[in-house]
Design an enzyme around this catalytic site. Structure first.
Site, PDB file in Angstrom:
ATOM      1  N   ILE A 134      13.804  -0.675 -30.666  1.00 37.96           N
ATOM      2  CA  ILE A 134      15.034  -1.264 -31.237  1.00 37.96           C
ATOM      3  C   ILE A 134      15.052  -2.732 -30.822  1.00 37.96           C
ATOM      4  O   ILE A 134      15.836  -3.184 -29.986  1.00 37.96           O
ATOM      5  CB  ILE A 134      16.273  -0.481 -30.763  1.00 37.96           C
ATOM      6  CG1 ILE A 134      16.083   0.998 -31.035  1.00 37.96           C
ATOM      7  CG2 ILE A 134      17.541  -0.963 -31.479  1.00 37.96           C
ATOM      8  CD1 ILE A 134      15.820   1.338 -32.513  1.00 37.96           C
ATOM      9  N   HIS A 135      14.138  -3.481 -31.459  1.00 39.15           N
ATOM     10  CA  HIS A 135      13.828  -4.860 -31.050  1.00 39.15           C
ATOM     11  C   HIS A 135      15.101  -5.706 -30.854  1.00 39.15           C
ATOM     12  O   HIS A 135      15.283  -6.337 -29.821  1.00 39.15           O
ATOM     13  CB  HIS A 135      12.975  -5.541 -32.130  1.00 39.15           C
ATOM     14  CG  HIS A 135      11.736  -4.812 -32.518  1.00 39.15           C
ATOM     15  ND1 HIS A 135      10.558  -4.869 -31.794  1.00 39.15           N
ATOM     16  CD2 HIS A 135      11.478  -4.001 -33.575  1.00 39.15           C
ATOM     17  CE1 HIS A 135       9.632  -4.145 -32.400  1.00 39.15           C
ATOM     18  NE2 HIS A 135      10.157  -3.601 -33.464  1.00 39.15           N
ATOM     19  N   ASP A 136      15.943  -5.721 -31.882  1.00 36.09           N
ATOM     20  CA  ASP A 136      17.033  -6.692 -31.897  1.00 36.09           C
ATOM     21  C   ASP A 136      18.105  -6.406 -30.851  1.00 36.09           C
ATOM     22  O   ASP A 136      18.753  -7.336 -30.349  1.00 36.09           O
ATOM     23  CB  ASP A 136      17.658  -6.754 -33.298  1.00 36.09           C
ATOM     24  CG  ASP A 136      16.646  -7.241 -34.335  1.00 36.09           C
ATOM     25  OD1 ASP A 136      16.874  -7.012 -35.529  1.00 36.09           O
ATOM     26  OD2 ASP A 136      15.625  -7.840 -33.935  1.00 36.09           O
TER      27      ASP A 136
END
Ligand code: RIB
Ligand code: CA
Length: 309
Positions: free
Chosen positions: A235-237
């Site tokens: 969940i990069h962001d």
């Protein structure tokens, strides 16, 4: 402690959507700007309006750049689905954007809001437009953080991460004019994977926000399994939001970083100069490590908290 005042520039996008939900809980979110990226600007803007509606977020949303500086627009629909939110159904959107001038809103917010934390989790086109319009932008901000790049490797090519690859010229402007800032790259976001256990925790809470997040995560985990063979989805962001609200969960080092524009095999690469003698007057704080378990727990707990307030 006063909540961080944050402006989130994004291209929702499954992980952008979860980043918006946790920012709604963890920060005083002063505004959202949208950019062409994971999918086209119509979809990213619609998705931002829909997520804000579900999160009962009453914040101004400004539509931004519809295309990169030079590249023909590309997308990441193979990851995020044609709409950008996988197969997730969102309610009919009742809100509208305040303007089509995301860069102008970013400039005005930096001028009028003290200690504003600008966080960009999509291609950097709006940020490059903003700093071109106001060269003093960085000095007016409390801080600037991006999800983008990598010290090692890539996800869209062997050397390039999607947000940089999508608009390398804009990224080059930002890396040359917006230092010092924190680069939350793949080196650290690939350590923060959410999977079925986190999805089940969200679904069990059964609030509008937690059910939406569970559906988003369901799709992201399935695609991560198909594309990467992994049991969890990065969940990069959300990591970029946490890098501001929970900096103690991350560790990094300062380096000169350049964006490659002309390499046949390396266009869009963030070239991190990690040599001990490398000096620069525009240091980038490159995150390397995360307390993954703690970060994952903050993400889940923030989503669950949204529905209980
Ligand atoms: O490479 C990951 C980044 O690209 C994330 O911001 C994701 O939303 C996509 O935009
Ligand atoms: Ca994104």
């Amino acid at each position: 402690m006063a909540r961080v005042r944050m402006l989130l520039d994004c291209d929702p996008g499954l992980d952008d959507a979860i980043a918006l939900l946790i920012a709604a809980h963890l920060t005083d979110l002063v505004g959202i700007t949208t950019v062409n990226g994971n999918v086209g600007i119509d979809h990213t803007t619609h998705n931002a309006l829909a997520i804000a509606q579900v999160a009962q977020l009453d914040v101004p949303i400004h539509r931004g750049a519809a295309r990169p500086y030079v590249n023909e627009p590309i997308d990441a629909a193979y990851v995020h689905g044609a709409t950008g939110l996988g197969s997730v159904e969102v309610p009919d959107v009742t809100g509208t954007v305040v303007s089509d001038d995301a860069a102008g809103f970013i400039v005005e917010s930096a001028r009028s809001i003290a200690d504003l934390e600008l966080v960009a989790v999509g291609p950097l086109t709006n940020i490059a437009d903003a700093v071109t319009a106001d060269p003093d932008l960085r000095g007016r901000l409390g801080g600037f953080t991006i999800m983008g790049g990598a010290a090692v490797g890539g996800n869209t090519t062997a050397t390039s991460e999607f947000n940089i690859w999508a608009d390398p010229e804009a990224a080059d402007v930002v890396f040359r004019t917006m230092a010092p800032f924190t680069m939350v790259g793949l080196d650290v976001t690939h350590q923060v994977l959410l999977g079925p256990a986190e999805r089940d925790r969200m679904r069990a809470a059964a609030t509008p926000a937690s059910l939406l997040a569970a559906d988003l995560l369901d799709y992201a985990v399935a695609r991560a399994g198909e594309l990467r063979g992994s049991a969890g989805a990065p969940i990069h962001d959300a990591c970029a939001v946490l890098a501001v609200t929970h900096p103690h969960l991350f560790a990094g080092t300062d380096h000169p970083v350049e964006v490659e524009l002309t390499g046949t095999h390396t266009r869009g690469m963030t070239v991190v100069d990690a040599r001990p003698m490398a000096e620069t007057d525009r240091p980038i704080h490159v995150l390397r490590d995360a307390d993954s378990a703690a970060a994952i727990d903050v993400i889940v707990e923030s989503v669950l908290a949204l529905g209980s307030s």
